[in-house]
Design a protein around this motif. Sequence first.
Motif, mmCIF file in Angstrom:
data_model
loop_
_atom_site.group_PDB
_atom_site.id
_atom_site.type_symbol
_atom_site.label_atom_id
_atom_site.label_comp_id
_atom_site.label_asym_id
_atom_site.label_seq_id
_atom_site.Cartn_x
_atom_site.Cartn_y
_atom_site.Cartn_z
ATOM 1 N N GLN A 89 28.047 40.174 50.120
ATOM 2 C CA GLN A 89 27.657 38.958 49.397
ATOM 3 C C GLN A 89 27.244 39.237 47.960
ATOM 4 O O GLN A 89 27.537 38.455 47.050
ATOM 5 C CB GLN A 89 26.508 38.237 50.118
ATOM 6 N N PHE A 90 26.542 40.355 47.756
ATOM 7 C CA PHE A 90 26.095 40.684 46.394
ATOM 8 C C PHE A 90 27.296 40.927 45.486
ATOM 9 O O PHE A 90 27.335 40.434 44.355
ATOM 10 C CB PHE A 90 25.203 41.926 46.413
ATOM 11 N N LEU A 91 28.279 41.663 45.983
ATOM 12 C CA LEU A 91 29.469 41.944 45.181
ATOM 13 C C LEU A 91 30.233 40.670 44.857
ATOM 14 O O LEU A 91 30.697 40.481 43.727
ATOM 15 C CB LEU A 91 30.375 42.928 45.926
ATOM 16 N N ALA A 92 30.371 39.787 45.849
ATOM 17 C CA ALA A 92 31.067 38.512 45.628
ATOM 18 C C ALA A 92 30.348 37.679 44.569
ATOM 19 O O ALA A 92 30.972 37.103 43.671
ATOM 20 C CB ALA A 92 31.164 37.732 46.938
ATOM 21 N N ALA A 93 29.018 37.618 44.680
ATOM 22 C CA ALA A 93 28.226 36.865 43.710
ATOM 23 C C ALA A 93 28.334 37.487 42.324
ATOM 24 O O ALA A 93 28.464 36.781 41.316
ATOM 25 C CB ALA A 93 26.769 36.820 44.161
ATOM 26 N N PHE A 94 28.295 38.806 42.274
ATOM 27 C CA PHE A 94 28.400 39.509 40.995
ATOM 28 C C PHE A 94 29.727 39.190 40.306
ATOM 29 O O PHE A 94 29.762 38.900 39.103
ATOM 30 C CB PHE A 94 28.277 41.017 41.220
ATOM 31 N N ILE A 95 30.819 39.235 41.044
ATOM 32 C CA ILE A 95 32.143 38.952 40.467
ATOM 33 C C ILE A 95 32.205 37.531 39.923
ATOM 34 O O ILE A 95 32.624 37.303 38.780
ATOM 35 C CB ILE A 95 33.249 39.178 41.511
ATOM 36 N N ALA A 96 31.776 36.562 40.739
ATOM 37 C CA ALA A 96 31.820 35.159 40.319
ATOM 38 C C ALA A 96 30.925 34.907 39.111
ATOM 39 O O ALA A 96 31.322 34.249 38.143
ATOM 40 C CB ALA A 96 31.401 34.260 41.482
ATOM 41 N N PHE A 97 29.716 35.445 39.143
ATOM 42 C CA PHE A 97 28.769 35.220 38.057
ATOM 43 C C PHE A 97 29.197 35.921 36.772
ATOM 44 O O PHE A 97 29.031 35.386 35.679
ATOM 45 C CB PHE A 97 27.369 35.683 38.474
ATOM 46 N N ALA A 98 29.729 37.136 36.899
ATOM 47 C CA ALA A 98 30.168 37.878 35.719
ATOM 48 C C ALA A 98 31.341 37.168 35.037
ATOM 49 O O ALA A 98 31.385 37.061 33.804
ATOM 50 C CB ALA A 98 30.564 39.297 36.105
ATOM 51 N N LEU A 99 32.299 36.691 35.828
ATOM 52 C CA LEU A 99 33.449 35.978 35.267
ATOM 53 C C LEU A 99 33.003 34.689 34.582
ATOM 54 O O LEU A 99 33.518 34.323 33.522
ATOM 55 C CB LEU A 99 34.455 35.662 36.380
ATOM 56 N N ASN A 100 32.042 34.005 35.184
ATOM 57 C CA ASN A 100 31.520 32.770 34.606
ATOM 58 C C ASN A 100 30.737 33.058 33.324
ATOM 59 O O ASN A 100 30.917 32.386 32.304
ATOM 60 C CB ASN A 100 30.625 32.065 35.623
ATOM 61 N N SER A 101 29.886 34.062 33.382
ATOM 62 C CA SER A 101 29.079 34.422 32.213
ATOM 63 C C SER A 101 29.955 34.851 31.043
ATOM 64 O O SER A 101 29.660 34.541 29.888
ATOM 65 C CB SER A 101 28.111 35.548 32.581
ATOM 66 N N ALA A 102 31.049 35.542 31.340
ATOM 67 C CA ALA A 102 31.965 36.003 30.294
ATOM 68 C C ALA A 102 32.524 34.832 29.491
ATOM 69 O O ALA A 102 32.671 34.920 28.261
ATOM 70 C CB ALA A 102 33.100 36.807 30.912
ATOM 71 N N ALA A 103 32.835 33.742 30.184
ATOM 72 C CA ALA A 103 33.394 32.573 29.501
ATOM 73 C C ALA A 103 32.390 31.977 28.521
ATOM 74 O O ALA A 103 32.736 31.627 27.386
ATOM 75 C CB ALA A 103 33.815 31.522 30.531
ATOM 76 N N TYR A 104 31.141 31.856 28.949
ATOM 77 C CA TYR A 104 30.110 31.280 28.086
ATOM 78 C C TYR A 104 29.743 32.228 26.945
ATOM 79 O O TYR A 104 29.583 31.804 25.794
ATOM 80 C CB TYR A 104 28.864 30.920 28.905
ATOM 81 N N CYS A 105 29.598 33.508 27.265
ATOM 82 C CA CYS A 105 29.233 34.487 26.237
ATOM 83 C C CYS A 105 30.338 34.664 25.204
ATOM 84 O O CYS A 105 30.065 34.969 24.037
ATOM 85 C CB CYS A 105 28.899 35.834 26.886
ATOM 86 N N SER A 106 31.593 34.479 25.625
ATOM 87 C CA SER A 106 32.698 34.635 24.678
ATOM 88 C C SER A 106 32.628 33.587 23.569
ATOM 89 O O SER A 106 32.946 33.871 22.411
ATOM 90 C CB SER A 106 34.048 34.534 25.399
ATOM 91 N N GLU A 107 32.193 32.387 23.928
ATOM 92 C CA GLU A 107 32.042 31.336 22.925
ATOM 93 C C GLU A 107 30.892 31.655 21.977
ATOM 94 O O GLU A 107 30.948 31.358 20.783
ATOM 95 C CB GLU A 107 31.806 29.984 23.615
ATOM 96 N N ILE A 108 29.848 32.258 22.518
ATOM 97 C CA ILE A 108 28.709 32.670 21.696
ATOM 98 C C ILE A 108 29.143 33.736 20.696
ATOM 99 O O ILE A 108 28.837 33.662 19.507
ATOM 100 C CB ILE A 108 27.572 33.211 22.587
ATOM 101 N N ILE A 109 29.878 34.725 21.198
ATOM 102 C CA ILE A 109 30.338 35.819 20.335
ATOM 103 C C ILE A 109 31.353 35.322 19.308
ATOM 104 O O ILE A 109 31.323 35.711 18.143
ATOM 105 C CB ILE A 109 30.945 36.947 21.187
ATOM 106 N N ARG A 110 32.266 34.444 19.753
ATOM 107 C CA ARG A 110 33.256 33.889 18.825
ATOM 108 C C ARG A 110 32.572 33.172 17.674
ATOM 109 O O ARG A 110 32.934 33.357 16.496
ATOM 110 C CB ARG A 110 34.188 32.920 19.559
ATOM 111 N N SER A 111 31.566 32.362 17.989
ATOM 112 C CA SER A 111 30.840 31.620 16.950
ATOM 113 C C SER A 111 30.122 32.572 16.000
ATOM 114 O O SER A 111 30.088 32.346 14.788
ATOM 115 C CB SER A 111 29.825 30.671 17.597
ATOM 116 N N ALA A 112 29.541 33.635 16.570
ATOM 117 C CA ALA A 112 28.822 34.611 15.740
ATOM 118 C C ALA A 112 29.775 35.338 14.803
ATOM 119 O O ALA A 112 29.464 35.542 13.622
ATOM 120 C CB ALA A 112 28.096 35.611 16.638
ATOM 121 N N ALA A 171 20.148 37.298 50.228
ATOM 122 C CA ALA A 171 18.689 37.129 50.322
ATOM 123 C C ALA A 171 17.990 37.188 48.965
ATOM 124 O O ALA A 171 17.208 38.104 48.678
ATOM 125 C CB ALA A 171 18.106 38.176 51.260
ATOM 126 N N ASP A 172 18.267 36.196 48.123
ATOM 127 C CA ASP A 172 17.551 36.094 46.853
ATOM 128 C C ASP A 172 16.249 35.331 47.081
ATOM 129 O O ASP A 172 15.872 35.069 48.222
ATOM 130 C CB ASP A 172 18.424 35.381 45.815
#
Length: 219
Positions: A89-112, A171-172
């Motif tokens: 479960q941790f690995l699955a959550a990590f993959i989903a969250f990392a892919l999602n975070s990358a999309a948002y952070c990419s816009e932050i970096i692009r703007s910067a 178990a978070d």
Amino acid sequence: MDILQKFASWMPQLLAGAKITILLTMCSVAAGLILSIFLALGTISKNKIIQGICKAYVFFFRGTPLLMQLYFVYYGLPEINRALTINNQFLAAFIAFALNSAAYCSEIIRSAIQSIDKGQFEASKVLGMNYFQTMRLIILPQSIRRLIPPVGNEFIMMLKDASLVSLIALADITKVTRSIQSSTASSLVYIPAMILYLVITAVFTLVFHILEKKNSAYE
């Protein structure tokens, strides 16, 4: 006093859940940041194919709910191919969250990146630097200071969104809280759980504030 004793008895389990929440958030955002650099450079690339792929990625992950992305990684991938099954479960959550975070952070970096004076790109060309040298040595180092506040906000949002992993039985803090509430029939457990979230959020908010202040000290 009885309530305080209950809180004290629940804290070991809640703290164990907090470790999962914090570790998942830190790993996901860190991995997301690394991937987001390539996505950001891709979205401003002059290569239309690369630009299109990167923009499509960002549009998809920003335009669909994180919960659905988590469900798809954990439940959907095995239906496509058994080899894609993720039992951890941790690995699955990590993959989903990392892919999602990358999309948002990419816009932050692009703007910067795009906020940097274009004259610096021209100056780097005069010095004989290629595109990647310009980004690595000139543009990205200057962008870091501007990235800290929005990346801090993304981290805090991801920290709270991490509660979604309770739905795949990781178990978070939230999962532990619901388990305690179910076994004790006491909803008072939500009080120390929320306080714990507040403490964690406050600590990381302070950390990002210190980093922002430190990196702007020489402006």
